[in-house]
Write a protein that holds these residues in place. Sequence first.
Motif, mmCIF file in Angstrom:
data_model
loop_
_atom_site.group_PDB
_atom_site.id
_atom_site.type_symbol
_atom_site.label_atom_id
_atom_site.label_comp_id
_atom_site.label_asym_id
_atom_site.label_seq_id
_atom_site.Cartn_x
_atom_site.Cartn_y
_atom_site.Cartn_z
ATOM 1 N N SER A 2 0.845 -1.195 0.000
ATOM 2 C CA SER A 2 0.000 0.000 0.000
ATOM 3 C C SER A 2 0.883 1.249 0.000
ATOM 4 N N SER A 3 0.248 2.410 -0.105
ATOM 5 C CA SER A 3 1.013 3.643 -0.196
ATOM 6 C C SER A 3 1.719 3.990 1.120
ATOM 7 N N ILE A 4 1.169 3.586 2.267
ATOM 8 C CA ILE A 4 1.830 3.840 3.545
ATOM 9 C C ILE A 4 2.629 2.608 3.933
ATOM 10 N N GLN A 5 3.926 2.824 4.078
ATOM 11 C CA GLN A 5 4.797 1.725 4.461
ATOM 12 C C GLN A 5 5.479 2.054 5.779
ATOM 13 N N TYR A 6 5.751 1.006 6.521
ATOM 14 C CA TYR A 6 6.385 1.134 7.823
ATOM 15 C C TYR A 6 7.693 0.358 7.808
ATOM 16 N N LEU A 7 8.500 0.583 8.848
ATOM 17 C CA LEU A 7 9.818 -0.015 8.890
ATOM 18 C C LEU A 7 10.122 -0.532 10.282
ATOM 19 N N GLU A 8 10.682 -1.715 10.358
ATOM 20 C CA GLU A 8 11.297 -2.216 11.582
ATOM 21 C C GLU A 8 12.755 -2.457 11.265
ATOM 22 N N THR A 9 13.627 -1.993 12.146
ATOM 23 C CA THR A 9 15.057 -2.238 12.038
ATOM 24 C C THR A 9 15.436 -3.114 13.220
ATOM 25 N N ILE A 10 15.937 -4.293 12.936
ATOM 26 C CA ILE A 10 16.201 -5.291 13.969
ATOM 27 C C ILE A 10 17.673 -5.676 13.929
ATOM 28 N N LYS A 11 18.271 -5.736 15.093
ATOM 29 C CA LYS A 11 19.676 -6.133 15.192
ATOM 30 C C LYS A 11 19.795 -7.652 15.047
ATOM 31 N N ALA A 12 20.715 -8.053 14.160
ATOM 32 C CA ALA A 12 21.030 -9.472 13.987
ATOM 33 C C ALA A 12 22.536 -9.642 14.124
ATOM 34 N N PHE A 13 22.941 -10.504 15.037
ATOM 35 C CA PHE A 13 24.364 -10.751 15.242
ATOM 36 C C PHE A 13 24.606 -12.255 15.286
ATOM 37 N N ASP A 14 25.452 -12.714 14.370
ATOM 38 C CA ASP A 14 25.771 -14.145 14.255
ATOM 39 C C ASP A 14 24.510 -15.003 14.240
ATOM 40 N N GLY A 15 23.519 -14.565 13.478
ATOM 41 C CA GLY A 15 22.293 -15.327 13.292
ATOM 42 C C GLY A 15 21.232 -15.123 14.358
ATOM 43 N N GLU A 16 21.555 -14.392 15.423
ATOM 44 C CA GLU A 16 20.589 -14.164 16.497
ATOM 45 C C GLU A 16 19.910 -12.814 16.306
ATOM 46 N N LEU A 17 18.579 -12.802 16.466
ATOM 47 C CA LEU A 17 17.786 -11.576 16.373
ATOM 48 C C LEU A 17 17.535 -11.040 17.774
ATOM 49 N N TYR A 91 8.382 4.291 6.856
ATOM 50 C CA TYR A 91 9.522 4.101 5.966
ATOM 51 C C TYR A 91 9.981 5.449 5.406
ATOM 52 N N GLU A 92 9.022 6.269 5.004
ATOM 53 C CA GLU A 92 9.335 7.622 4.516
ATOM 54 C C GLU A 92 9.476 8.542 5.714
ATOM 55 N N ARG A 93 10.585 9.274 5.792
ATOM 56 C CA ARG A 93 10.873 10.151 6.928
ATOM 57 C C ARG A 93 11.153 11.576 6.449
ATOM 58 N N ASN A 94 10.355 12.066 5.541
ATOM 59 C CA ASN A 94 10.626 13.371 4.930
ATOM 60 C C ASN A 94 10.729 14.498 5.945
ATOM 61 N N SER A 95 9.855 14.513 6.954
ATOM 62 C CA SER A 95 9.888 15.606 7.930
ATOM 63 C C SER A 95 11.162 15.551 8.778
ATOM 64 N N ILE A 96 11.594 14.360 9.141
ATOM 65 C CA ILE A 96 12.836 14.228 9.910
ATOM 66 C C ILE A 96 14.037 14.531 9.028
ATOM 67 N N ASP A 97 14.023 14.038 7.794
ATOM 68 C CA ASP A 97 15.132 14.317 6.869
ATOM 69 C C ASP A 97 15.303 15.815 6.637
ATOM 70 N N ALA A 98 14.195 16.552 6.598
ATOM 71 C CA ALA A 98 14.276 18.008 6.420
ATOM 72 C C ALA A 98 14.964 18.658 7.617
ATOM 73 N N LEU A 99 14.685 18.159 8.813
ATOM 74 C CA LEU A 99 15.335 18.707 10.010
ATOM 75 C C LEU A 99 16.820 18.344 10.052
ATOM 76 N N VAL A 100 17.173 17.167 9.583
ATOM 77 C CA VAL A 100 18.577 16.745 9.576
ATOM 78 C C VAL A 100 19.423 17.704 8.748
ATOM 79 N N ARG A 101 18.839 18.288 7.725
ATOM 80 C CA ARG A 101 19.587 19.243 6.899
ATOM 81 C C ARG A 101 19.999 20.493 7.682
ATOM 82 N N GLN A 102 19.456 20.665 8.882
ATOM 83 C CA GLN A 102 19.820 21.806 9.726
ATOM 84 C C GLN A 102 20.954 21.487 10.705
ATOM 85 N N LYS A 103 21.533 20.312 10.623
ATOM 86 C CA LYS A 103 22.547 19.923 11.618
ATOM 87 C C LYS A 103 23.890 20.614 11.407
ATOM 88 N N TYR A 104 24.132 21.124 10.223
ATOM 89 C CA TYR A 104 25.366 21.830 9.879
ATOM 90 C C TYR A 104 26.576 20.977 10.242
#
Length: 193
Positions: A2-17, A91-104
């Motif tokens: 669908s048009s709205i997508q979400y994201l999970e970022t999961i740590k995996a180390f040596d096959g363990e989640l 998944y889309e982070r446009n508002s946060i990405d816009a703020l990141v451009r202010q980090k100088y």
Amino acid sequence: MSSIQYLETIKAFDGELYNLKYHQRRLDETVKNSNIILKDVLTPPLAGLFRCRVIYDGRNYEVTYHPYKKKNIKTLKLVFDDDISYSKKYYERNSIDALVRQKYSCDDILIVKNGLVTDTSIANIAFKYKNNWITPKKPLLDGTTRARLLESHKILEEDISIKDLENFTQVALMNAMIDFDIIQNENIREIIC
């Protein structure tokens, strides 16, 4: 998907989640009646540290694995946005990405909403006050590591204003990949730029 997508970022180390129940809980809260069971769809590489990315919309999903290298965050630029909203891990982070451009010249940003500290662009945050670690009561995103540390009483929630920052002695970032990572600098004025 669908048009709205979400994201999970999961740590995996040596096959363990890591912290899979917290990721599953957030996925289930994000999309009601999802048919995605993370433990059944993830098969991480057996050797090395990887960032497992699950992009989903509730019914469909895509899983990718990426070798992980930690970002070296030593400084945070205060940025202000009273209208920002990121209550779900989109998944889309446009508002946060816009703020990141202010980090100088700083390494990342520290977002302030309605006068209160919230999160960085990549992590929840905590501050040390005396013997306690305090995290903002109103983060932009209720991260999985933050949720786990709150449940285990290793961190406490409070509203944190900009004025409160001068009372803290240390700063830590927390997310699925770095867990609870203390920025190694005793002078908070050198961290917040």
